[in-house]
Design a protein around this motif. Structure first.
Motif, mmCIF file in Angstrom:
data_model
loop_
_atom_site.group_PDB
_atom_site.id
_atom_site.type_symbol
_atom_site.label_atom_id
_atom_site.label_comp_id
_atom_site.label_asym_id
_atom_site.label_seq_id
_atom_site.Cartn_x
_atom_site.Cartn_y
_atom_site.Cartn_z
ATOM 1 N N MET A 1 0.811 -1.217 0.000
ATOM 2 C CA MET A 1 0.000 0.000 0.000
ATOM 3 C C MET A 1 0.849 1.273 0.000
ATOM 4 S SD MET A 1 -3.306 0.061 0.002
ATOM 5 C CE MET A 1 -4.620 -0.554 0.972
ATOM 6 N N ARG B 1 -5.235 -3.963 -10.972
ATOM 7 C CA ARG B 1 -6.698 -3.886 -10.914
ATOM 8 C C ARG B 1 -7.360 -4.576 -12.102
ATOM 9 N NH1 ARG B 1 -5.609 0.327 -8.116
ATOM 10 N NH2 ARG B 1 -5.594 1.723 -9.908
ATOM 11 N N LEU C 1 -9.639 -4.468 -5.980
ATOM 12 C CA LEU C 1 -8.545 -3.870 -5.180
ATOM 13 C C LEU C 1 -8.719 -2.363 -5.012
ATOM 14 C CD1 LEU C 1 -5.121 -5.375 -6.361
ATOM 15 C CD2 LEU C 1 -6.168 -5.564 -4.094
ATOM 16 N N SER C 2 -8.328 -1.867 -3.855
ATOM 17 C CA SER C 2 -8.387 -0.426 -3.590
ATOM 18 C C SER C 2 -7.442 0.330 -4.524
ATOM 19 C CB SER C 2 -7.947 -0.181 -2.146
ATOM 20 O OG SER C 2 -7.529 1.143 -1.993
ATOM 21 N N PRO C 3 -7.846 1.536 -4.961
ATOM 22 C CA PRO C 3 -6.939 2.349 -5.785
ATOM 23 C C PRO C 3 -5.688 2.779 -5.017
ATOM 24 C CG PRO C 3 -9.132 3.360 -5.596
ATOM 25 C CD PRO C 3 -9.158 2.127 -4.760
ATOM 26 N N ARG C 4 -5.694 2.631 -3.688
ATOM 27 C CA ARG C 4 -4.506 2.997 -2.901
ATOM 28 C C ARG C 4 -3.349 2.008 -3.090
ATOM 29 N NH1 ARG C 4 -4.800 3.222 3.108
ATOM 30 N NH2 ARG C 4 -2.653 3.924 2.864
ATOM 31 N N GLU D 1 -9.111 -2.059 3.941
ATOM 32 C CA GLU D 1 -8.281 -1.075 3.224
ATOM 33 C C GLU D 1 -7.931 -1.612 1.852
ATOM 34 O OE1 GLU D 1 -6.844 1.850 3.676
ATOM 35 O OE2 GLU D 1 -7.264 2.311 5.774
ATOM 36 N N LEU D 2 -7.688 -2.901 1.807
ATOM 37 C CA LEU D 2 -7.220 -3.541 0.574
ATOM 38 C C LEU D 2 -8.369 -3.761 -0.415
ATOM 39 C CD1 LEU D 2 -4.487 -4.748 -0.263
ATOM 40 C CD2 LEU D 2 -5.297 -6.944 0.607
ATOM 41 N N VAL D 3 -9.504 -4.246 0.104
ATOM 42 C CA VAL D 3 -10.673 -4.535 -0.736
ATOM 43 C C VAL D 3 -11.895 -3.927 -0.041
ATOM 44 C CG1 VAL D 3 -12.083 -6.352 -1.783
ATOM 45 C CG2 VAL D 3 -9.633 -6.713 -1.504
ATOM 46 N N PRO D 4 -12.208 -2.652 -0.338
ATOM 47 C CA PRO D 4 -13.301 -1.979 0.391
ATOM 48 C C PRO D 4 -14.635 -2.722 0.310
ATOM 49 C CG PRO D 4 -11.977 -0.383 -0.824
ATOM 50 C CD PRO D 4 -11.469 -1.746 -1.232
ATOM 51 N N ASP D 5 -14.909 -3.429 -0.794
ATOM 52 C CA ASP D 5 -16.202 -4.119 -0.926
ATOM 53 C C ASP D 5 -16.390 -5.247 0.080
ATOM 54 O OD1 ASP D 5 -16.896 -2.454 -2.943
ATOM 55 O OD2 ASP D 5 -16.571 -3.894 -4.570
#
Ligand code: GLY
Length: 336
Positions: free
Chosen positions: A93, A119, A125-128, A258-262
């Motif tokens: 991250m 992605r 995956l989070s855009p972060r 944080e990694l996968v918000p869904d």
């Protein structure tokens, strides 16, 4: 060749050894003391690189060789055990996370992927996420299904019996594969290393690969199964208690979300605790314990009991048959 073997311990390692012996025509009995095994909560990652042992080259080779045996081991079980070769995305991250993860990635010799490439493989995956690698050889299996399949195959060979000391067992050869319980049975230095682990339920396909990540300095792995189960692990604590703590659950969920918000939409289906059997060098104890060779040990697999089950079964069955593979030299139970 010993024709009469008792295996102390009915976890994934003990059962795999017994199954191999049974198929070799050995008269084998598994003594099941009913203790909880690490397999009951394990995610089932078959990750010779990610669970790396770069500081222990012989262990690294053992992990690689066992990973190679998994496809045929799973197939021979004859039922679906969740063996999945979709591979692992290992990601980081922050800049500090990248610096830490890069040490492993460099040794794995895997090319870095850009965020857009990551992605594309894993849209959730989070855009972060800054960067990562794809490790095609890092796979998974469902340990609960594997153990159910082994128990089914061995159903007439398993007896309920708690063994306190190895001397109590009268068989011609005794294989002690009792995980953390090996310490009490043999006096060997095997210590419990606590892991808290979570299971979510979500839409199948939400996550396509195993994800392994360093998120703001915290390590987490996410293992999605085909049926929608998502395993999130795991803390690593030098503790013997069985408590699921608010802090442990928070740490895992914070990193995973944080990694996968869904993942926030998933049901929290299970929180559990297991104890990995650790040794002073965190490599397994594999080999003869005494000079006459009556007692053989297969324990202390720490973070890699599931991955190492097939090669452990082969090496121990070889010993029972009188063949000592040179690979065993580095894992003697008498090395401490
Ligand atoms: N092998 C993963 C763990 O021990 O948490």
């Amino acid at each position: 060749m010993s024709r009469n073997v008792a295996v102390v311990g009915a976890g994934i390692v003990g059962l795999s050894i017994a199954w191999r012996l049974m198929r070799d025509g050995v008269e084998v009995t598994v003594l099941d003391g009913g203790e909880p095994g690490a397999w009951q909560v394990a995610a089932g990652m078959l990750a010779p690189g990610g669970e790396s042992a770069f500081e222990h080259p012989a262990l690294g080779r053992l992990l690689e060789r066992s990973a190679q045996r998994w496809p045929s081991f799973a197939e021979a079980l004859g039922v679906e055990v969740g063996y999945d070769d979709s591979g692992t995305l290992s990601v980081a991250m922050t800049a500090d996370d990248v610096a830490e993860a890069a040490r492993v990635w460099t040794r794995q010799k895997l090319p870095l992927l850009r965020p857009s490439e990551l992605r594309e493989r894993e849209p959730a995956l989070s855009p972060r996420v800054r960067t990562g690698v794809f490790a095609p050889g890092e796979r998974q299996v469902d340990p609960r299904r594997v153990v159910a399949a082994l128990r089914e195959q061995l159903s007439t060979h398993i007896v309920t019996k708690k063994v306190d000391k190895v001397e109590e067992v009268g068989a011609e050869t005794v294989v002690v594969a009792a995980g953390c319980g090996t310490a009490a049975v043999t006096g060997l230095p095997v210590r419990p290393v606590k892991g808290q682990i979570l299971r979510l339920r979500g839409e199948p396909g939400l996550i396509r690969h195993i994800l392994r990540a360093t998120v703001d300095g915290r390590h987490v792995y996410i293992v999605p199964r085909a049926d929608g189960e998502i395993v999130i692990g795991a803390t690593q604590e030098e503790r013997t208690d069985h408590a699921v703590t608010a802090g442990g659950v928070h740490e895992l969920l914070r990193a995973a979300l944080e990694l996968v918000p869904d993942l926030a939409e998933c049901t929290l289906a299970e929180t559990s605790v297991g104890h990995r059997p650790g040794t002073p060098d965190n490599a397994p104890l594999l080999g003869r314990l005494d000079d006459d060779g009556r007692v053989i040990v297969a324990a202390g697999h720490h973070r890699n009991g599931v991955l190492l089950a097939p090669i452990t079964a082969d090496l121990i069955a070889g010993l029972v048959a009188g063949a000592e593979d040179p690979m065993l030299t580095d894992f003697s139970p008498r090395r401490f």
